[in-house]
Enzyme design. Structure first.
Site, PDB file in Angstrom:
ATOM      1  N   ARG A 110       0.861  -1.116  -0.107  1.00 57.26           N
ATOM      2  CA  ARG A 110       0.065   0.079   0.207  1.00 57.26           C
ATOM      3  C   ARG A 110       0.965   1.398   0.039  1.00 57.26           C
ATOM      4  O   ARG A 110       1.642   1.463   0.907  1.00 57.26           O
ATOM      5  CB  ARG A 110      -1.112   0.047   1.285  1.00 57.26           C
ATOM      6  CG  ARG A 110      -1.581   1.320   1.653  1.00 57.26           C
ATOM      7  CD  ARG A 110      -2.629   1.286   2.451  1.00 57.26           C
ATOM      8  NE  ARG A 110      -3.770   0.797   2.090  1.00 57.26           N
ATOM      9  CZ  ARG A 110      -5.055   0.740   2.684  1.00 57.26           C
ATOM     10  NH1 ARG A 110      -5.231   1.547   3.637  1.00 57.26           N
ATOM     11  NH2 ARG A 110      -5.797   0.121   2.191  1.00 57.26           N
ATOM     12  N   HIS A 137      -7.618   0.678  -6.106  1.00 57.23           N
ATOM     13  CA  HIS A 137      -7.842  -0.273  -4.947  1.00 57.23           C
ATOM     14  C   HIS A 137      -8.785  -1.616  -5.320  1.00 57.23           C
ATOM     15  O   HIS A 137      -9.781  -1.470  -4.980  1.00 57.23           O
ATOM     16  CB  HIS A 137      -8.681   0.812  -3.857  1.00 57.23           C
ATOM     17  CG  HIS A 137      -8.310   0.039  -2.343  1.00 57.23           C
ATOM     18  ND1 HIS A 137      -7.742  -1.060  -2.030  1.00 57.23           N
ATOM     19  CD2 HIS A 137      -9.093   0.642  -1.372  1.00 57.23           C
ATOM     20  CE1 HIS A 137      -7.958  -1.177  -0.841  1.00 57.23           C
ATOM     21  NE2 HIS A 137      -8.742  -0.446  -0.386  1.00 57.23           N
ATOM     22  N   GLN A 140     -10.294  -4.058  -2.749  1.00 58.35           N
ATOM     23  CA  GLN A 140     -11.605  -3.798  -2.021  1.00 58.35           C
ATOM     24  C   GLN A 140     -12.717  -4.118  -3.311  1.00 58.35           C
ATOM     25  O   GLN A 140     -14.056  -4.360  -2.649  1.00 58.35           O
ATOM     26  CB  GLN A 140     -11.434  -2.132  -1.873  1.00 58.35           C
ATOM     27  CG  GLN A 140     -12.946  -1.641  -1.287  1.00 58.35           C
ATOM     28  CD  GLN A 140     -13.177  -2.001   0.210  1.00 58.35           C
ATOM     29  OE1 GLN A 140     -12.234  -2.001   0.708  1.00 58.35           O
ATOM     30  NE2 GLN A 140     -14.326  -2.523   0.327  1.00 58.35           N
ATOM     31  N   ASP A 232     -17.015   7.150  -0.812  1.00 57.36           N
ATOM     32  CA  ASP A 232     -15.867   7.115  -0.337  1.00 57.36           C
ATOM     33  C   ASP A 232     -15.466   8.402   0.310  1.00 57.36           C
ATOM     34  O   ASP A 232     -16.174   9.669  -0.153  1.00 57.36           O
ATOM     35  CB  ASP A 232     -14.774   6.736  -1.313  1.00 57.36           C
ATOM     36  CG  ASP A 232     -13.420   6.371  -0.677  1.00 57.36           C
ATOM     37  OD1 ASP A 232     -13.378   6.490   0.713  1.00 57.36           O
ATOM     38  OD2 ASP A 232     -12.285   6.216  -1.385  1.00 57.36           O
ATOM     39  N   CYS A 272     -16.282   1.750   1.392  1.00 58.61           N
ATOM     40  CA  CYS A 272     -14.894   0.942   1.534  1.00 58.61           C
ATOM     41  C   CYS A 272     -14.428   1.096   3.042  1.00 58.61           C
ATOM     42  O   CYS A 272     -13.835   0.287   3.590  1.00 58.61           O
ATOM     43  CB  CYS A 272     -13.808   1.297   0.621  1.00 58.61           C
ATOM     44  SG  CYS A 272     -13.493   3.087   0.390  1.00 58.61           S
ATOM     45  N   ARG A 300     -13.359  -8.541   2.675  1.00 60.28           N
ATOM     46  CA  ARG A 300     -12.058  -8.250   2.245  1.00 60.28           C
ATOM     47  C   ARG A 300     -11.039  -9.614   2.686  1.00 60.28           C
ATOM     48  O   ARG A 300     -10.461  -9.832   1.964  1.00 60.28           O
ATOM     49  CB  ARG A 300     -11.421  -7.151   3.262  1.00 60.28           C
ATOM     50  CG  ARG A 300     -12.222  -5.615   2.840  1.00 60.28           C
ATOM     51  CD  ARG A 300     -11.650  -5.261   1.414  1.00 60.28           C
ATOM     52  NE  ARG A 300     -10.054  -5.256   1.115  1.00 60.28           N
ATOM     53  CZ  ARG A 300      -9.468  -4.253   1.502  1.00 60.28           C
ATOM     54  NH1 ARG A 300      -9.918  -3.109   2.258  1.00 60.28           N
ATOM     55  NH2 ARG A 300      -8.021  -4.169   1.458  1.00 60.28           N
TER      56      ARG A 300
HETATM   57  N1  NVA Z   1      -9.735   6.609  -1.065  1.00 62.52           N
HETATM   58  C1  NVA Z   1      -9.504   6.440   0.060  1.00 62.52           C
HETATM   59  C2  NVA Z   1      -9.776   4.923   0.445  1.00 62.52           C
HETATM   60  C3  NVA Z   1      -9.297   4.402   1.598  1.00 62.52           C
HETATM   61  C4  NVA Z   1      -9.456   2.711   2.053  1.00 62.52           C
HETATM   62  C5  NVA Z   1      -7.798   6.757   0.350  1.00 62.52           C
HETATM   63  O1  NVA Z   1      -7.272   6.500  -0.474  1.00 62.52           O
HETATM   64  O2  NVA Z   1      -7.555   7.210   1.486  1.00 62.52           O
HETATM   65  N1   CP Z   2     -11.160   0.145   3.053  1.00 59.82           N
HETATM   66  C1   CP Z   2      -9.773   0.105   3.252  1.00 59.82           C
HETATM   67  O1   CP Z   2      -8.860  -0.400   2.467  1.00 59.82           O
HETATM   68  O2   CP Z   2      -9.519   0.115   4.651  1.00 59.82           O
HETATM   69  P1   CP Z   2      -8.162   0.206   5.283  1.00 59.82           P
HETATM   70  O3   CP Z   2      -7.614   1.752   4.891  1.00 59.82           O
HETATM   71  O4   CP Z   2      -8.502   0.317   6.859  1.00 59.82           O
HETATM   72  O5   CP Z   2      -7.501  -0.614   4.877  1.00 59.82           O
END
Ligand code: NVA
Ligand code: CP
Length: 313
Positions: A110, A137, A140, A232, A272, A300
Site C-alpha cells: 500500500r 484499490h 476492495q 468514499d 469501503c 476483504r
Molecule cells: N480513497 C481512500 C480509500 C481508503 C480505503 C483513500 O485513498 O484514502
Molecule cells: N477499505 C480499506 O482499505 O480500509 P483500510 O484503509 O483500513 O485498509
C-alpha cells in the site's frame, strides 16, 4: 474454464489486467473459502509461505485482513513499515524487489505512487498485490463484488452509482464494473471527476461487456434507479491539507436519504470505510437498513484469501 494454474505467479495490480472469467473465478474461490472458514473446514493452502506487507499509508482493514488471511491459509505475514525499510532512505525499488523475492512468496503493498508498484512488480519474481495506490484499490472491489453477489445474486446488468470523489476507489469500481458487465455511473464535482485515462479504459471494457458508463456532475442523475450506491471519503490519504476546501467543493454530493430516494427501493449502500458520517454519507444511510458496509469489510478477508491462493499456492 479457468485452469487452476492460470493465475499462479501473476501480480494483482489492477482489474484491467484480469479477464471477466478470471474475476469470476476469484469470486467463486472467495465464496468457497468463506464457506469453509465459516464451517470450520481448514484450508492450509499456503502452508510454509510468507507474505510481506509493505505499508506507506495507514490501514485497519487491509492490514488485519491480509495478516489473518495468511494465518488461516497456514502461512505467515510480515508487516513492513515504509518508515523502517531502506526504501524510506532511498534504496532503489528494483533492488528491494529482487532482495525481497529471495525471502518471500508474495508482497502486498500500500503506497502512494501506482508507478512504484508497477516497478516493484517488474523487478520482483514473486506476485505483487496492490493494497491501494493513489490510482487504484482493486482488492476492495473484489470484496465489494463478493458482497453484491451475496445480496443480489449477480453482478451483470445491475447499476452501480458512485457519488463523490473520482479517486482510487472510483477508478477500481469503474474498471471492475465494466469488466463484469455492470452498469456504472459516477457523479463528482467539476475538477474531481475520475482520471481521463481510467475513464477511457472503462469505456473500452464496457464496449466489450455491453455495460453502460455514465460520468456526470449531477448526483441525482447518477443515483437514479441504482441498485448500489457507493461513496468514499472526500479527502483521501495524502490529501489531508485539502480537507476543508473539499468539504465545500463536495457540498451537494452527500449520500443521504434524499439522494437515496431516487435509487431502487431495495438499493444497497456501500462504503469501503473508513467513513466520515455527516460528510460523504449521512448517519441514517450508513447505519440504516440498506447499508452492507460491514459485510463488505468482512469480505476483504475472503476475497483476498482467494487472490493469495490463486497467485501464490
Ligand atoms: N480513497 C481512500 C480509500 C481508503 C480505503 C483513500 O485513498 O484514502
Ligand atoms: N477499505 C480499506 O482499505 O480500509 P483500510 O484503509 O483500513 O485498509
Amino acid at each position: 474454464m479457468i485452469a487452476t494454474q492460470q493465475l499462479k505467479g501473476r501480480d494483482f495490480l489492477c482489474l484491467s489486467d484480469y479477464t471477466k472469467e478470471e474475476i469470476y473465478y476469484l469470486l467463486d474461490l472467495a465464496a468457497k473459502l468463506k464457506h469453509e472458514q465459516k464451517n470450520g473446514i481448514s484450508h492450509p493452502l499456503l502452508a510454509g509461505k510468507t507474505l510481506g506487507m509493505i505499508f506507506e499509508k495507514s490501514s485497519t482493514r487491509t492490514r488485519v485482513s491480509f495478516e489473518v488471511g495468511m494465518f488461516q491459509l497456514g502461512g505467515s505475514a510480515l508487516f513492513l513499515s515504509g518508515r523502517d525499510l531502506q526504501i524510506g532512505r532511498g534504496e532503489p525499488i528494483p533492488d528491494t524487489a529482487r532482495v525481497l523475492s529471495r525471502y518471500l512468496d508474495g508482497i502486498m503493498i500500500r503506497t502512494f505512487s501506482h508507478e512504484l508498484v508497477q516497478q516493484l512488480a517488474e523487478y520482483a519474481d514473486i506476485p505483487i498485490i496492490n493494497g491501494l495506490t493513489d490510482l487504484q484499490h482493486p482488492c476492495q472491489v473484489m470484496a465489494d463484488f463478493q458482497t453484491i453477489i451475496e445480496h443480489k445474486g449477480k453482478l451483470e446488468g445491475l447499476k452501480l452509482a458512485y457519488i463523490g470523489d473520482g479517486n482510487n476507489m472510483a477508478h477500481s469500481l469503474m474498471i471492475g464494473a465494466a469488466k463484469v458487465g455492470m452498469n456504472v455511473a459516477v457523479a463528482a464535482p467539476e475538477g474531481y471527476l475520475p482520471d481521463k485515462g481510467v475513464t477511457d479504459q472503462t469505456r473500452s471494457f464496457a464496449a466489450q461487456s455491453g455495460s453502460q458508463v455514465l460520468v456526470t456532475t449531477d448526483p441525482l442523475e447518477a443515483a437514479a434507479n441504482a441498485d448500489i450506491i457507493y461513496t468514499d471519503v472526500w479527502a483521501s490519504m495524502g490529501q489531508e491539507a485539502e480537507q476543508q476546501e473539499r468539504i465545500q467543493k463536495f457540498a451537494g454530493f452527500q449520500v443521504n436519504a434524499e439522494l437515496a430516494r431516487v435509487a431502487k427501493p431495495d438499493y444497497l449502500f456501500f462504503h469501503c470505510l473508513p467513513a466520515h458520517r455527516g460528510e460523504e454519507v449521512s448517519a441514517d444511510v450508513i447505519d440504516g437498513p440498506n447499508s452492507v458496509v460491514f459485510d463488505e469489510a468482512e469480505n476483504r478477508l475472503h476475497a483476498q484469501k482467494a487472490i493469495l491462493v490463486a497467485t501464490m499456492a
